[in-house]
Design a protein around this motif. Structure first.
Motif, PDB file in Angstrom:
ATOM      1  N   ARG A 168     -11.136  -0.704   7.949  1.00 37.98           N
ATOM      2  CA  ARG A 168     -10.049  -0.953   9.044  1.00 37.98           C
ATOM      3  C   ARG A 168      -8.682  -0.850   8.511  1.00 37.98           C
ATOM      4  NH1 ARG A 168     -12.827  -1.750  13.920  1.00 37.98           N
ATOM      5  NH2 ARG A 168     -10.960  -3.367  14.610  1.00 37.98           N
ATOM      6  N   LEU A 169      -7.860  -0.576   9.490  1.00 36.90           N
ATOM      7  CA  LEU A 169      -6.670  -0.575   9.419  1.00 36.90           C
ATOM      8  C   LEU A 169      -5.558  -1.701   9.859  1.00 36.90           C
ATOM      9  CD1 LEU A 169      -5.853   3.011  10.405  1.00 36.90           C
ATOM     10  CD2 LEU A 169      -6.553   2.247   8.253  1.00 36.90           C
ATOM     11  N   SER A 170      -5.039  -2.290   8.898  1.00 40.13           N
ATOM     12  CA  SER A 170      -4.079  -3.599   9.007  1.00 40.13           C
ATOM     13  C   SER A 170      -2.921  -3.667   8.440  1.00 40.13           C
ATOM     14  CB  SER A 170      -5.159  -4.909   8.616  1.00 40.13           C
ATOM     15  OG  SER A 170      -4.255  -5.848   8.775  1.00 40.13           O
ATOM     16  N   LEU A 171      -1.750  -4.004   9.314  1.00 37.65           N
ATOM     17  CA  LEU A 171      -0.386  -4.153   8.402  1.00 37.65           C
ATOM     18  C   LEU A 171      -0.604  -4.934   7.373  1.00 37.65           C
ATOM     19  CD1 LEU A 171       2.633  -3.165   9.374  1.00 37.65           C
ATOM     20  CD2 LEU A 171       2.543  -5.651   9.384  1.00 37.65           C
ATOM     21  N   VAL A 172      -0.210  -4.795   6.213  1.00 40.07           N
ATOM     22  CA  VAL A 172       0.030  -5.773   5.118  1.00 40.07           C
ATOM     23  C   VAL A 172       1.291  -5.778   4.468  1.00 40.07           C
ATOM     24  CG1 VAL A 172      -2.559  -5.363   4.605  1.00 40.07           C
ATOM     25  CG2 VAL A 172      -0.654  -3.973   3.554  1.00 40.07           C
ATOM     26  N   CYS A 173       1.446  -7.132   3.798  1.00 42.29           N
ATOM     27  CA  CYS A 173       2.790  -7.321   3.003  1.00 42.29           C
ATOM     28  C   CYS A 173       2.823  -8.320   2.255  1.00 42.29           C
ATOM     29  CB  CYS A 173       3.705  -7.493   3.872  1.00 42.29           C
ATOM     30  SG  CYS A 173       3.667  -8.863   5.093  1.00 42.29           S
ATOM     31  N   ASN A 174       3.731  -8.703   1.413  1.00 47.09           N
ATOM     32  CA  ASN A 174       3.422  -9.662   0.281  1.00 47.09           C
ATOM     33  C   ASN A 174       3.946 -11.057   1.217  1.00 47.09           C
ATOM     34  OD1 ASN A 174       6.311 -10.052   0.363  1.00 47.09           O
ATOM     35  ND2 ASN A 174       6.364  -9.495  -1.687  1.00 47.09           N
ATOM     36  N   HIS A 175       3.664 -12.084   0.497  1.00 42.01           N
ATOM     37  CA  HIS A 175       3.794 -13.577   1.144  1.00 42.01           C
ATOM     38  C   HIS A 175       5.535 -13.547   1.788  1.00 42.01           C
ATOM     39  CE1 HIS A 175       2.951 -17.580   2.378  1.00 42.01           C
ATOM     40  NE2 HIS A 175       3.754 -18.058   1.803  1.00 42.01           N
ATOM     41  N   TRP A 198      -1.404  10.284   4.759  1.00 41.05           N
ATOM     42  CA  TRP A 198      -2.066   9.357   5.677  1.00 41.05           C
ATOM     43  C   TRP A 198      -0.993   8.743   6.577  1.00 41.05           C
ATOM     44  CZ3 TRP A 198      -5.433   6.119   1.583  1.00 41.05           C
ATOM     45  CH2 TRP A 198      -6.356   6.703   1.334  1.00 41.05           C
ATOM     46  N   LYS A 199      -0.238   9.662   7.324  1.00 38.56           N
ATOM     47  CA  LYS A 199       0.839   8.971   8.060  1.00 38.56           C
ATOM     48  C   LYS A 199       0.119   8.712   9.515  1.00 38.56           C
ATOM     49  CE  LYS A 199       4.778  11.655   6.598  1.00 38.56           C
ATOM     50  NZ  LYS A 199       5.960  12.644   6.932  1.00 38.56           N
ATOM     51  N   GLU A 200      -0.997   9.251   9.744  1.00 43.79           N
ATOM     52  CA  GLU A 200      -1.854   9.193  10.920  1.00 43.79           C
ATOM     53  C   GLU A 200      -2.178   7.733  10.981  1.00 43.79           C
ATOM     54  OE1 GLU A 200      -4.813  10.904   8.164  1.00 43.79           O
ATOM     55  OE2 GLU A 200      -2.874  11.109   8.744  1.00 43.79           O
ATOM     56  N   ASP A 201      -2.556   7.003   9.876  1.00 42.76           N
ATOM     57  CA  ASP A 201      -2.872   5.372   9.548  1.00 42.76           C
ATOM     58  C   ASP A 201      -1.605   4.595  10.333  1.00 42.76           C
ATOM     59  OD1 ASP A 201      -5.076   6.280   8.339  1.00 42.76           O
ATOM     60  OD2 ASP A 201      -4.266   5.855   6.372  1.00 42.76           O
ATOM     61  N   TRP A 202      -0.775   5.139  10.276  1.00 40.90           N
ATOM     62  CA  TRP A 202       0.603   4.418  10.803  1.00 40.90           C
ATOM     63  C   TRP A 202       0.410   4.411  12.175  1.00 40.90           C
ATOM     64  CZ3 TRP A 202       3.592   0.521  10.300  1.00 40.90           C
ATOM     65  CH2 TRP A 202       3.959   0.030   8.980  1.00 40.90           C
ATOM     66  N   TYR A 203       0.183   5.816  12.745  1.00 37.31           N
ATOM     67  CA  TYR A 203       0.150   6.002  14.349  1.00 37.31           C
ATOM     68  C   TYR A 203      -0.931   5.321  14.848  1.00 37.31           C
ATOM     69  CZ  TYR A 203       2.793  10.223  12.651  1.00 37.31           C
ATOM     70  OH  TYR A 203       3.694  10.919  11.959  1.00 37.31           O
ATOM     71  N   ALA A 204      -2.183   5.101  14.261  1.00 38.97           N
ATOM     72  CA  ALA A 204      -3.201   4.280  14.929  1.00 38.97           C
ATOM     73  C   ALA A 204      -2.811   2.810  14.902  1.00 38.97           C
ATOM     74  CB  ALA A 204      -4.405   4.528  13.910  1.00 38.97           C
ATOM     75  N   TRP A 205      -2.254   2.405  13.796  1.00 33.07           N
ATOM     76  CA  TRP A 205      -1.950   0.761  13.958  1.00 33.07           C
ATOM     77  C   TRP A 205      -0.941   0.509  14.794  1.00 33.07           C
ATOM     78  CZ3 TRP A 205       2.282  -2.346  13.376  1.00 33.07           C
ATOM     79  CH2 TRP A 205       1.661  -3.864  13.225  1.00 33.07           C
ATOM     80  N   LEU A 206       0.139   1.636  15.079  1.00 31.95           N
ATOM     81  CA  LEU A 206       1.296   1.248  15.780  1.00 31.95           C
ATOM     82  C   LEU A 206       0.873   1.419  17.416  1.00 31.95           C
ATOM     83  CD1 LEU A 206       3.977   3.480  14.178  1.00 31.95           C
ATOM     84  CD2 LEU A 206       4.069   0.941  14.697  1.00 31.95           C
ATOM     85  N   LYS A 207      -0.437   2.180  17.548  1.00 31.64           N
ATOM     86  CA  LYS A 207      -0.900   2.286  19.114  1.00 31.64           C
ATOM     87  C   LYS A 207      -1.453   0.977  19.342  1.00 31.64           C
ATOM     88  CE  LYS A 207      -4.107   4.928  22.012  1.00 31.64           C
ATOM     89  NZ  LYS A 207      -4.822   6.248  21.550  1.00 31.64           N
ATOM     90  N   ALA A 208      -2.415   0.511  18.465  1.00 28.86           N
ATOM     91  CA  ALA A 208      -3.237  -0.693  18.485  1.00 28.86           C
ATOM     92  C   ALA A 208      -2.163  -2.312  18.726  1.00 28.86           C
ATOM     93  CB  ALA A 208      -4.077  -1.106  17.340  1.00 28.86           C
TER      94      ALA A 208
END
Length: 295
Positions: A168-175, A198-208
């Motif tokens: 699955r594609l999820s936005l991630v960052c540190n604490h 993999w720029k399309e990963d960003w497009y998919a998450w932004l749409k979601a």
């Protein structure tokens, strides 16, 4: 009992399968002229014409087709028997050719687990950037211990493809960065860390996340996913995390998924092997890779 020259038989089997001296030469790592000489040697030995020569290539004659069908089972039996005896005396070698993302962010950290279970297998791990573009560059054969790890649609012709547990594609960052994010639109306060392939990963998450499906004018681009990962761990911004690769980072809290927004990709992470693989080391790795017995 008089046998034809074995090298000539091997060349004939390979050329017969490909219907091509050029492709046979590539598989056997010799010149097309060598294949032609081997075939001529076999034809002289048998007193038969096995291939018809054309201006644009070769094709099996009727006698050639019949002879190929007759000798292939014996050649396969010899190959299988030789492999069994070879494995009794030599540590089994397994070649894994992987895209950088899988090798650097997932596999290297887990190889010890596989090798503890299979001490008899010696792994040669090769990282190949070109697999991102074309995984056909690595040849696969049932009697060869080679596995390709890629990010694809899992549709390679003539191969079996085994997927990792669902990615699955999820936005991630540190604490620290996560504490500044209250809603998805807050991500624009930070650098968007992007894998160039993999720029399309960003497009998919932004749409979601119901955000504009385009990247801002300024974002940080990296040529490898492992660079994106390290930049994210260091707090340089936010990234799209592949849950199949980053499960351990999320579990330990090194990375955080601040929003309950996930997307799916049309691609998955696959282990690709030759169809009907005969190698025990390949089967053992596939069972480990997918997390359940298949072979």
């Amino acid at each position: 009992m008089t046998l034809p020259p074995l090298n000539a038989l091997k060349a004939f089997d390979t050329a017969g399968r490909h219907q091509s001296f050029i492709l046979a030469a590539q598989e056997l790592h010799v010149s097309p002229a060598s294949i032609s000489r081997f075939i001529k040697q076999l034809e002289t030995n048998l007193g038969l014409t096995l291939f018809a020569r054309h201006a644009n290539g070769v094709s099996l004659t009727e006698q050639g087709e019949q002879y190929l069908l007759a000798v292939q089972p014996s050649l396969q039996t010899i190959a299988a028997a030789s492999e069994r005896f070879r494995q009794q005396n030599v540590k089994t070698k397994l070649k894994i050719v992987a895209i950088p993302a899988i090798a650097e962010t997932w596999l290297v950290n887990r190889l010890w687990s596989f090798q503890q279970q299979h001490e008899e297998i010696q792994i040669n791990l090769v990282v190949d950037d070109q697999l991102v573009v074309d995984d056909q560059l690595v040849s696969l054969h049932p009697n060869e211990a080679t596995i390709v790890l890629n990010y694809s649609h899992g549709d390679r012709v003539g191969a079996d493809c085994f997927a990792m547990p669902k990615d699955r594609l999820s936005l991630v960052c540190n604490h620290e960065v996560a504490q500044t994010l209250k809603q998805p639109s807050d991500i624009y306060q930070h650098n968007l860390l992007v894998d160039a392939d993999w720029k399309e990963d960003w497009y998919a998450w932004l749409k979601a996340a119901t955000l504009p499906t385009k990247l801002p004018e300024k974002y940080q681009e990296f040529e490898r996913y492992s660079m994106v990962l390290h930049a994210t761990l260091a707090g340089l911004g936010v990234a799209i995390g592949h849950t199949a690769l980053l499960k351990s980072y999320l579990k330990t809290g090194a990375l955080v998924a601040p929003f309950d927004v996930q997307a799916t990709s049309t691609k998955q992470f696959y282990a690709v092997v030759a169809k009907n693989t005969q190698r025990a080391s390949v089967k053992a790795f596939i069972n480990w890779f997918i997390g359940q017995p298949h072979f």
